[in-house]
Write a protein that holds these residues in place. Structure first.
Motif, PDB file in Angstrom:
ATOM      1  N   PRO A  37       0.556  -0.926   0.051  1.00  0.00           N
ATOM      2  CA  PRO A  37       0.140  -0.265  -0.359  1.00  0.00           C
ATOM      3  C   PRO A  37       1.176   1.276   0.041  1.00  0.00           C
ATOM      4  CG  PRO A  37      -0.953  -1.572   1.462  1.00  0.00           C
ATOM      5  CD  PRO A  37       0.529  -2.501   1.136  1.00  0.00           C
ATOM      6  N   GLU A  39      -0.226   4.209   1.424  1.00  0.00           N
ATOM      7  CA  GLU A  39       1.037   4.718   2.681  1.00  0.00           C
ATOM      8  C   GLU A  39       1.897   4.281   3.129  1.00  0.00           C
ATOM      9  OE1 GLU A  39      -0.038   7.847   5.457  1.00  0.00           O
ATOM     10  OE2 GLU A  39      -0.635   7.150   3.520  1.00  0.00           O
ATOM     11  N   PRO A  54      -4.451   5.137  12.889  1.00  0.00           N
ATOM     12  CA  PRO A  54      -6.085   5.076  11.917  1.00  0.00           C
ATOM     13  C   PRO A  54      -6.649   4.540  13.451  1.00  0.00           C
ATOM     14  CG  PRO A  54      -4.515   4.582  11.365  1.00  0.00           C
ATOM     15  CD  PRO A  54      -3.556   4.121  11.712  1.00  0.00           C
ATOM     16  N   PRO A  56      -9.824   2.639  13.595  1.00  0.00           N
ATOM     17  CA  PRO A  56      -9.730   0.664  13.539  1.00  0.00           C
ATOM     18  C   PRO A  56      -8.367   0.473  14.368  1.00  0.00           C
ATOM     19  CG  PRO A  56     -10.410   1.968  11.644  1.00  0.00           C
ATOM     20  CD  PRO A  56      -9.778   2.831  11.982  1.00  0.00           C
ATOM     21  N   TYR A 108      -4.402  -3.387   8.237  1.00  0.00           N
ATOM     22  CA  TYR A 108      -5.570  -2.568   7.813  1.00  0.00           C
ATOM     23  C   TYR A 108      -5.770  -1.626   6.882  1.00  0.00           C
ATOM     24  CZ  TYR A 108      -7.227   2.069   8.191  1.00  0.00           C
ATOM     25  OH  TYR A 108      -7.503   3.523   7.738  1.00  0.00           O
ATOM     26  N   TYR A 109      -4.116  -1.414   6.164  1.00  0.00           N
ATOM     27  CA  TYR A 109      -3.246  -1.055   5.076  1.00  0.00           C
ATOM     28  C   TYR A 109      -3.928  -1.383   3.774  1.00  0.00           C
ATOM     29  CZ  TYR A 109      -1.785   3.319   7.887  1.00  0.00           C
ATOM     30  OH  TYR A 109      -1.392   4.636   8.530  1.00  0.00           O
ATOM     31  N   TYR A 110      -3.471  -2.932   4.152  1.00  0.00           N
ATOM     32  CA  TYR A 110      -3.097  -4.062   2.916  1.00  0.00           C
ATOM     33  C   TYR A 110      -5.538  -3.325   2.258  1.00  0.00           C
ATOM     34  CZ  TYR A 110       1.146  -5.405   2.606  1.00  0.00           C
ATOM     35  OH  TYR A 110       2.313  -5.364   2.054  1.00  0.00           O
ATOM     36  N   LYS A 111      -5.806  -3.826   3.552  1.00  0.00           N
ATOM     37  CA  LYS A 111      -7.188  -3.638   3.158  1.00  0.00           C
ATOM     38  C   LYS A 111      -8.094  -3.023   2.862  1.00  0.00           C
ATOM     39  CE  LYS A 111     -11.619  -6.183   4.223  1.00  0.00           C
ATOM     40  NZ  LYS A 111     -12.514  -7.038   3.981  1.00  0.00           N
ATOM     41  N   ARG A 112      -7.242  -1.749   3.093  1.00  0.00           N
ATOM     42  CA  ARG A 112      -7.936  -0.582   2.437  1.00  0.00           C
ATOM     43  C   ARG A 112      -7.524  -0.264   0.938  1.00  0.00           C
ATOM     44  NH1 ARG A 112      -6.443   4.881   5.035  1.00  0.00           N
ATOM     45  NH2 ARG A 112      -4.318   5.023   3.872  1.00  0.00           N
ATOM     46  N   ALA A 113      -6.279  -1.264   0.606  1.00  0.00           N
ATOM     47  CA  ALA A 113      -5.942  -1.246  -0.397  1.00  0.00           C
ATOM     48  C   ALA A 113      -6.145  -1.861  -1.023  1.00  0.00           C
ATOM     49  CB  ALA A 113      -4.609  -0.955  -0.842  1.00  0.00           C
ATOM     50  N   GLY A 114      -7.213  -2.900  -1.035  1.00  0.00           N
ATOM     51  CA  GLY A 114      -8.546  -3.851  -1.708  1.00  0.00           C
ATOM     52  C   GLY A 114      -7.944  -4.660  -1.867  1.00  0.00           C
ATOM     53  N   PHE A 138      -8.809  -7.601  10.632  1.00  0.00           N
ATOM     54  CA  PHE A 138      -9.833  -6.884   9.268  1.00  0.00           C
ATOM     55  C   PHE A 138     -10.242  -7.766   7.985  1.00  0.00           C
ATOM     56  CE2 PHE A 138      -6.923  -4.117  12.037  1.00  0.00           C
ATOM     57  CZ  PHE A 138      -7.516  -2.890  12.246  1.00  0.00           C
TER      58      PHE A 138
END
Length: 446
Positions: A37, A39, A54, A56, A108-114, A138
């Motif tokens: 990701p 970020e 973040p 979460p 969290y960041y991997y999930k947000r990146a799809g 997550f």
């Protein structure tokens, strides 16, 4: 700073120099192509000092943080310490180690990146367990390649990862080309990581995820040192040495680097000595070379500037599997090169003896990796270490519990623990072709 910690702190703005760039093989675009990701990329290279955690992730942290800090008076008495010894304990979460601090952030960041599925390699299993827990939190799938010898010695690590929903493979496995090609060789963390890198590249929606040596993972671990500093301030405790064990470096970086940042930001008058403790079986900071080396066994990922004993070095088996990595994080390596951190190496018998003494005195059983830090802390606190002395107090990070490492302590009690220090000639051969940092680029990289 009041507790709980609400932001991570980067040491990068306080270095005064740039880290050497990674070298990417011309045949690949490197691990970033497997879905890192943006970020996390920013957190690795930015000069920004404070990064808000973040919500979460902070919500998950609140389940087990702040982690306890105490003065280990019984341990002091047991070793006849000349100065106070303060312990920061990171074993009180489901993974049993500090690894979950970055696992939660990364998931969290991997999930947000799809990303749908993350893949990783693990040595002793602490990182694999932490990532499995974070993926459960997550909603991600998780695949773990664990060093085969460690999985046999610590079967309940595999059980816990599977309980948390992860798929676990012993490495070397037959699932990857690098695993099949090294089926008869000594299994190491570099090989497990290499398998994870290859496996991640083969599937859509998968991403390789690493837990220790990258700048962003060290950033996430800064919660350890930030909390410890605040806790020490609350009790008016004074320390002049910060100690942590080093596999690749996230535990030591997490506890130690915030103290350097505080001093260089003008928040404290004194900067403690930052003492990294490694295994004599993998003595990269004390006996390695500062050169470009591969981070995994595939030879397709980036080459990083690191202190290394060579990615091809056959690391002897050890109960401290989390320390069985050939190189140190590029951030810590650069700081070592610039004289900002110090290092020492401890054998596994001495480490396990220190862990046993700590368990008998403080009634907390440390992981074998943490035993290395405790052995060094004892040497510093008693004055037995002629090179590293403390006048005011020592802070040591016990990075995880040893409840899933009891086979190691069984062997200690039976007198069966062997110390297999790195072989000088083998290290020389494994590092002979590495290019020292600052020299011409190796062929086939850009």
């Amino acid at each position: 700073m009041s507790l709980p910690v609400t932001a991570w702190r980067s040491v990068l703005p306080h270095l005064g120099y740039d880290l050497p760039p990674d070298l990417t093989p011309t045949t690949t675009s490197g691990p970033v192509a497997t879905g890192l990701p943006l970020e996390l990329v920013r957190q690795s290279v930015s000069s920004k000092e404070w990064w808000d955690i973040p919500e979460p992730v902070a919500e998950q942290y609140r389940r087990y943080r702040p982690a306890p800090l105490w003065r280990a008076r019984a341990f002091e008495a047991a070793i006849d310490a000349k100065v106070p010894v303060y312990v920061k304990y990171e074993g009180g979460n489901i993974s049993g180690s500090h690894k979950v601090n970055t696992a939660l952030a990364q998931a969290y960041y991997y999930k947000r990146a799809g990303i749908k599925e993350v893949v990783t390699g693990t040595g002793a299993g602490q990182w694999g367990t932490a990532l499995a827990a974070a993926c459960a939190a997550f909603g991600l799938s998780c695949v773990v390649f664990m060093v085969g010898g460690s999985l046999r010695d610590k079967p309940y690590r595999g059980s816990l990862m599977r309980l948390l929903g992860a798929t676990v493979h012993a490495s070397p496995s037959g699932l990857t080309e690098v695993g099949r090609g090294n089926a008869a060789s000594a299994n190491t963390l570099a090989l497990a990581i290499g398998e994870a890198v290859e496996y991640a590249r083969e599937g859509e929606g998968r991403a390789f995820c690493i837990g220790s040596g990258e700048n962003y993972s060290i950033l996430h671990q800064s919660v350890i040192g930030l909390e410890a500093a605040a806790q020490l301030d609350e009790i008016d405790a004074r320390i002049d040495t910060v100690i942590g064990s080093v596999g690749a470096g996230s535990n030591f970086g997490g506890v130690a680097l915030p103290f350097l940042a505080r001093h260089r930001a003008g928040e404290t008058a004194e900067q403690p000595t930052l003492l990294a403790v490694e295994s004599t079986a993998t003595p990269k900071l004390t006996r390695g070379v500062y050169a470009y080396d591969w981070t995994d066994a595939t030879g397709t990922g980036p080459m990083e500037a690191m202190y290394s004993i060579g990615s091809s070095y056959a690391i002897p088996a050890s109960h401290s599997a989390g320390l069985r990595f050939h190189g140190a994080a590029k951030l810590l390596s650069a700081m070592r090169h610039h004289g900002e951190i110090e290092a020492t190496a401890v054998g596994q018998r001495e480490a396990l003896e220190a862990g046993r003494r700590f368990a008998l005195s403080e009634l907390v059983l440390p992981a074998p990796e943490s035993g290395h830090a405790l052995a060094a802390a004892a040497a510093v606190a008693t004055g037995a270490d002629a090179h590293h002395r403390s006048r005011h107090g020592v802070l040591v990070c016990v990075s995880g519990h040893g409840l899933l490492d009891l086979s190691a302590y069984d062997q200690l009690l039976a007198g069966q623990v062997q110390d297999l220090a790195a072989d000088d000639r083998a290290v020389e051969l494994a590092t002979a072709r590495l290019r020292p940092v600052g020299s011409d680029l190796p062929t086939g990289v850009r």
